[in-house]
Scaffold this motif. Structure first.
Motif, short mmCIF file in Angstrom:
data_model
loop_
_atom_site.label_atom_id
_atom_site.label_comp_id
_atom_site.label_asym_id
_atom_site.label_seq_id
_atom_site.Cartn_x
_atom_site.Cartn_y
_atom_site.Cartn_z
N UNK A 73 55.27 33.41 62.91
CA UNK A 73 56.54 33.22 62.20
C UNK A 73 56.30 33.27 60.69
N UNK A 74 55.26 32.55 60.24
CA UNK A 74 54.93 32.55 58.80
C UNK A 74 54.56 33.95 58.32
N UNK A 75 53.84 34.69 59.17
CA UNK A 75 53.44 36.06 58.81
C UNK A 75 54.67 36.95 58.69
N UNK A 76 55.63 36.79 59.64
CA UNK A 76 56.85 37.58 59.58
C UNK A 76 57.65 37.23 58.33
N UNK A 125 58.58 39.65 55.24
CA UNK A 125 59.97 39.78 54.83
C UNK A 125 60.09 39.52 53.32
N UNK A 126 59.41 38.49 52.83
CA UNK A 126 59.43 38.16 51.39
C UNK A 126 58.83 39.29 50.57
N UNK A 127 57.69 39.83 51.03
CA UNK A 127 57.05 40.94 50.31
C UNK A 127 57.98 42.13 50.27
N UNK A 128 58.66 42.41 51.38
CA UNK A 128 59.57 43.53 51.45
C UNK A 128 60.74 43.31 50.50
N UNK A 129 61.28 42.08 50.47
CA UNK A 129 62.39 41.78 49.57
C UNK A 129 61.94 41.91 48.10
N UNK A 152 61.62 47.66 43.08
CA UNK A 152 62.05 49.05 43.11
C UNK A 152 63.41 49.20 42.41
N UNK A 153 64.32 48.28 42.66
CA UNK A 153 65.63 48.31 42.00
C UNK A 153 65.47 48.14 40.48
#
Length: 195
Positions: free
Chosen positions: A19-22, A26-30, A36-37
């Motif tokens: 769960x922590x890895x997911x 998710x945080x890294x992706x955000x 990028x924006x």
């Protein structure tokens, strides 16, 4: 078959880790999406800046072309320098031939430039020093004689040494003629200055 306490703890830790890895992914992706924006916004701003600089550059080129090929700007600078400096490269040059002893002539050249404001002050100092401060009490003839020597000393670019020492001069007519000629040059020179 029942799981031991240790095995249950192990399963729980594994699940918690996943769960922590997911969440971390998710945080890294955000964060990556946000970066990028931000980069896209920065690139868009840089493009706008580039377009504005191009436009400004084109406007300047057009303005320069409408004023000629740049020579007129150079001419304007030269005219301004001439006005401020008081001398645009013109100088007084005259050959003299003074008769003396048995039809012989003393030939010489006088070369002088128009005095700057500072040099005008130096000329007054020379005049004052040569006459011990009494020069303006002299006759016009001697005022001109001593002024001529002062001008020759300060703005004379080519002057015979014989004309620079009032204690050795016996003929002031030569100096009066030079001063009269130079004064005429200055008058013409200053009238030709455009403001």
């Amino acid at each position: 078959m029942a799981l031991s306490k240790e095995e249950m703890e192990k399963i729980r830790n594994n699940a918690k880790s996943k769960v922590e890895e997911k969440e971390s992914k998710k945080e890294v992706k955000e964060n990556s999406n946000q970066e990028l924006e931000d980069l896209k916004k920065r690139v868009a701003q840089l493009q706008k800046d580039k377009d504005k600089l191009k436009s400004d550059n084109n406007n300047l080129k057009h303005e320069l072309a409408s004023k000629g090929n740049g020579d007129s700007m150079l001419d304007q600078k030269k005219a301004l320098d001439a006005m401020v400096m008081g001398n645009d490269g013109k100088e007084f040059v005259k050959k003299y031939s003074v008769p003396f002893d048995n039809n012989k002539n003393w030939d010489f050249v006088i070369r002088m430039h128009a005095p700057s404001v500072f040099e005008e002050g130096m000329i007054e100092d020379e005049f004052f020093n040569m006459t011990n401060g009494n020069g303006y009490h002299y006759s016009d003839e001697y005022i001109i004689t001593f002024k001529a020597i002062a001008y020759l000393r300060v703005v004379g670019d080519e002057v015979p040494d014989e004309l620079l020492d009032p204690q050795k001069l016996t003929r002031n007519d030569i100096l009066i003629q030079i001063f009269t000629d130079f004064a005429g040059f200055l008058d013409t020179f200053r009238k030709n200055q455009k403001y």
